[in-house]
Scaffold this motif. Structure first.
Motif, PDB file in Angstrom:
ATOM      1  N   THR A  92      16.441 -95.198  28.442  1.00 44.57           N
ATOM      2  CA  THR A  92      17.909 -95.179  28.382  1.00 44.57           C
ATOM      3  C   THR A  92      18.463 -96.590  28.242  1.00 44.57           C
ATOM      4  N   GLY A  93      17.892 -97.533  29.003  1.00 50.30           N
ATOM      5  CA  GLY A  93      18.360 -98.907  28.911  1.00 50.30           C
ATOM      6  C   GLY A  93      18.162 -99.503  27.523  1.00 50.30           C
ATOM      7  N   LEU A  94      16.985 -99.247  26.931  1.00 48.99           N
ATOM      8  CA  LEU A  94      16.723 -99.755  25.587  1.00 48.99           C
ATOM      9  C   LEU A  94      17.659 -99.133  24.559  1.00 48.99           C
ATOM     10  N   MET A  95      17.862 -97.824  24.655  1.00 49.20           N
ATOM     11  CA  MET A  95      18.707 -97.151  23.687  1.00 49.20           C
ATOM     12  C   MET A  95      20.161 -97.587  23.809  1.00 49.20           C
ATOM     13  N   VAL A  96      20.664 -97.713  25.036  1.00 45.05           N
ATOM     14  CA  VAL A  96      22.051 -98.157  25.227  1.00 45.05           C
ATOM     15  C   VAL A  96      22.229 -99.574  24.691  1.00 45.05           C
ATOM     16  N   SER A  97      21.259-100.453  24.954  1.00 48.14           N
ATOM     17  CA  SER A  97      21.349-101.834  24.468  1.00 48.14           C
ATOM     18  C   SER A  97      21.353-101.880  22.942  1.00 48.14           C
ATOM     19  N   LEU A  98      20.467-101.110  22.320  1.00 48.11           N
ATOM     20  CA  LEU A  98      20.390-101.132  20.859  1.00 48.11           C
ATOM     21  C   LEU A  98      21.629-100.509  20.223  1.00 48.11           C
ATOM     22  N   LEU A  99      22.142 -99.438  20.830  1.00 49.10           N
ATOM     23  CA  LEU A  99      23.359 -98.821  20.292  1.00 49.10           C
ATOM     24  C   LEU A  99      24.552 -99.753  20.437  1.00 49.10           C
ATOM     25  N   CYS A 100      24.588-100.513  21.525  1.00 51.52           N
ATOM     26  CA  CYS A 100      25.658-101.502  21.679  1.00 51.52           C
ATOM     27  C   CYS A 100      25.559-102.583  20.609  1.00 51.52           C
ATOM     28  N   LEU A 101      24.329-102.979  20.275  1.00 45.62           N
ATOM     29  CA  LEU A 101      24.147-104.002  19.250  1.00 45.62           C
ATOM     30  C   LEU A 101      24.584-103.527  17.871  1.00 45.62           C
ATOM     31  N   LEU A 102      24.640-102.203  17.672  1.00 49.34           N
ATOM     32  CA  LEU A 102      25.125-101.679  16.397  1.00 49.34           C
ATOM     33  C   LEU A 102      26.614-101.936  16.211  1.00 49.34           C
ATOM     34  N   PHE A 141      18.296 -98.171   5.504  1.00 52.76           N
ATOM     35  CA  PHE A 141      18.432 -98.477   6.934  1.00 52.76           C
ATOM     36  C   PHE A 141      18.488 -99.988   7.132  1.00 52.76           C
ATOM     37  N   ASN A 142      19.237-100.404   8.162  1.00 51.48           N
ATOM     38  CA  ASN A 142      19.170-101.809   8.542  1.00 51.48           C
ATOM     39  C   ASN A 142      18.129-101.992   9.638  1.00 51.48           C
ATOM     40  N   GLY A 143      17.917-103.236  10.051  1.00 52.18           N
ATOM     41  CA  GLY A 143      16.863-103.530  11.018  1.00 52.18           C
ATOM     42  C   GLY A 143      17.067-102.853  12.353  1.00 52.18           C
ATOM     43  N   LEU A 144      18.315-102.828  12.834  1.00 53.94           N
ATOM     44  CA  LEU A 144      18.587-102.206  14.139  1.00 53.94           C
ATOM     45  C   LEU A 144      18.346-100.707  14.109  1.00 53.94           C
ATOM     46  N   THR A 145      18.706-100.066  13.005  1.00 53.63           N
ATOM     47  CA  THR A 145      18.461 -98.621  12.888  1.00 53.63           C
ATOM     48  C   THR A 145      16.972 -98.329  12.931  1.00 53.63           C
ATOM     49  N   LEU A 146      16.188 -99.139  12.221  1.00 61.03           N
ATOM     50  CA  LEU A 146      14.736 -98.957  12.250  1.00 61.03           C
ATOM     51  C   LEU A 146      14.178 -99.224  13.642  1.00 61.03           C
ATOM     52  N   LEU A 147      14.759-100.207  14.341  1.00 60.86           N
ATOM     53  CA  LEU A 147      14.306-100.509  15.701  1.00 60.86           C
ATOM     54  C   LEU A 147      14.612 -99.354  16.646  1.00 60.86           C
ATOM     55  N   ILE A 148      15.782 -98.747  16.485  1.00 60.63           N
ATOM     56  CA  ILE A 148      16.130 -97.584  17.308  1.00 60.63           C
ATOM     57  C   ILE A 148      15.170 -96.429  17.040  1.00 60.63           C
ATOM     58  N   LEU A 149      14.899 -96.176  15.766  1.00 64.78           N
ATOM     59  CA  LEU A 149      13.944 -95.114  15.427  1.00 64.78           C
ATOM     60  C   LEU A 149      12.556 -95.444  15.967  1.00 64.78           C
ATOM     61  N   GLY A 150      12.202 -96.737  15.944  1.00 65.15           N
ATOM     62  CA  GLY A 150      10.902 -97.143  16.485  1.00 65.15           C
ATOM     63  C   GLY A 150      10.804 -96.897  17.981  1.00 65.15           C
ATOM     64  N   VAL A 151      11.864 -97.216  18.721  1.00 70.01           N
ATOM     65  CA  VAL A 151      11.859 -96.980  20.167  1.00 70.01           C
ATOM     66  C   VAL A 151      11.752 -95.485  20.469  1.00 70.01           C
ATOM     67  N   ILE A 152      12.492 -94.685  19.721  1.00 72.25           N
ATOM     68  CA  ILE A 152      12.407 -93.228  19.913  1.00 72.25           C
ATOM     69  C   ILE A 152      10.992 -92.740  19.625  1.00 72.25           C
ATOM     70  N   GLY A 153      10.392 -93.259  18.547  1.00 74.00           N
ATOM     71  CA  GLY A 153       9.036 -92.850  18.210  1.00 74.00           C
ATOM     72  C   GLY A 153       8.021 -93.282  19.257  1.00 74.00           C
ATOM     73  N   VAL A 154       8.166 -94.499  19.777  1.00 78.50           N
ATOM     74  CA  VAL A 154       7.215 -95.005  20.773  1.00 78.50           C
ATOM     75  C   VAL A 154       7.254 -94.169  22.047  1.00 78.50           C
ATOM     76  N   PHE A 155       8.430 -93.674  22.406  1.00 81.08           N
ATOM     77  CA  PHE A 155       8.552 -92.903  23.637  1.00 81.08           C
ATOM     78  C   PHE A 155       8.326 -91.397  23.444  1.00 81.08           C
ATOM     79  N   THR A 156       8.176 -90.946  22.202  1.00 86.74           N
ATOM     80  CA  THR A 156       7.978 -89.514  21.969  1.00 86.74           C
ATOM     81  C   THR A 156       6.623 -89.189  21.337  1.00 86.74           C
ATOM     82  N   VAL A 157       6.169 -90.031  20.385  1.00 81.92           N
ATOM     83  CA  VAL A 157       4.931 -89.736  19.666  1.00 81.92           C
ATOM     84  C   VAL A 157       3.711 -89.679  20.588  1.00 81.92           C
ATOM     85  N   PRO A 158       3.519 -90.652  21.512  1.00 86.09           N
ATOM     86  CA  PRO A 158       2.336 -90.543  22.391  1.00 86.09           C
ATOM     87  C   PRO A 158       2.313 -89.271  23.219  1.00 86.09           C
ATOM     88  N   LEU A 159       3.477 -88.844  23.700  1.00 83.78           N
ATOM     89  CA  LEU A 159       3.536 -87.617  24.492  1.00 83.78           C
ATOM     90  C   LEU A 159       3.218 -86.396  23.637  1.00 83.78           C
TER      91      LEU A 159
END
Length: 205
Positions: free
Chosen positions: A22-32, A135-153
């Motif tokens: 949640t902290g990572l996503m809120v920070s990245l969304l704020c940076l958008l 996509f811009n860099g932040l959008t890709l970073l957001i998708l990357g964070v979502i993938g990192v926290f969902t793909v392993p599970l």
């Protein structure tokens, strides 16, 4: 450190993983929507407000004789952050090793030590030009964070099926790579020469 990161990504402790995600996503969304300076300043201000408030609260408790007024963060202040010479040398060696490894890989790709590998990297960058147009860099970073926290599970829950499909794709890519190498003049000869050299070195040892 590696085990802690794995536990975080596999949601071993749901509360901790949820807070970090949640902290990572809120920070990245704020940076958008805001500049990085503004986001960093607001986060630091919020953190300072929290720590100062808690410190003042402990002082108020001491004033009304309900506490000793000790710093609530004293346990963290007492942690020794200095590094020994051995630790510094080990970290320096690790950093130097990673830098050398990265430089070796860049030389391998950009100075065309292996033509097929360089072509694959060129294809990857060509695809990224289209991705960057969408996509811009932040959008890709957001998708990357979502993938990192969902793909392993998801992989842990469906490991057998995923391994089966990945094996099929890997076999197909190996066949395609072999066909490309066979059609490029000199590539097969270079591979055979490298294999014979490595084999002669192994016999000599």
């Amino acid at each position: 450190m590696g085990s802690k990161v794995a536990d975080l990504l596999y949601w071993k402790d749901t509360k901790t993983s949820g807070v970090v995600f949640t902290g990572l996503m809120v920070s990245l969304l704020c940076l958008l929507h805001f500049s990085i300076v503004s986001v960093a300043a607001h986060v630091a201000l919020l953190l300072l407000c929290g720590t100062i408030s808690l410190r003042v609260y402990r002082k108020v408790l001491q004033a009304v004789h309900r506490g000793d007024g000790a710093n609530p963060f004293q346990a963290y202040l007492d942690v020794d952050l200095t590094l020994t010479r051995e630790q510094i040398e080990r970290l320096s060696q690790q950093i130097a090793s990673k830098v050398v490894s990265a430089a070796t890989q860049l030389r391998h790709f950009f100075l065309v030590e292996d033509l097929v590998d360089s072509l694959k990297l060129a294809l990857l960058f060509y695809i990224l030009t289209f991705v960057g147009a969408v996509f811009n860099g932040l959008t890709l970073l957001i998708l990357g964070v979502i993938g990192v926290f969902t793909v392993p599970l998801l992989y842990r829950q469906h490991q057998a099926q995923i391994d089966q499909y990945v094996g099929l794709v890997t076999n197909q890519l190996s066949h395609i790579k072999a066909k490309i190498r066979a059609k490029i003049p000199g590539t097969g000869a270079l591979a055979s020469a490298a294999a014979s050299v490595s084999g002669s070195k192994a016999k000599a040892e």
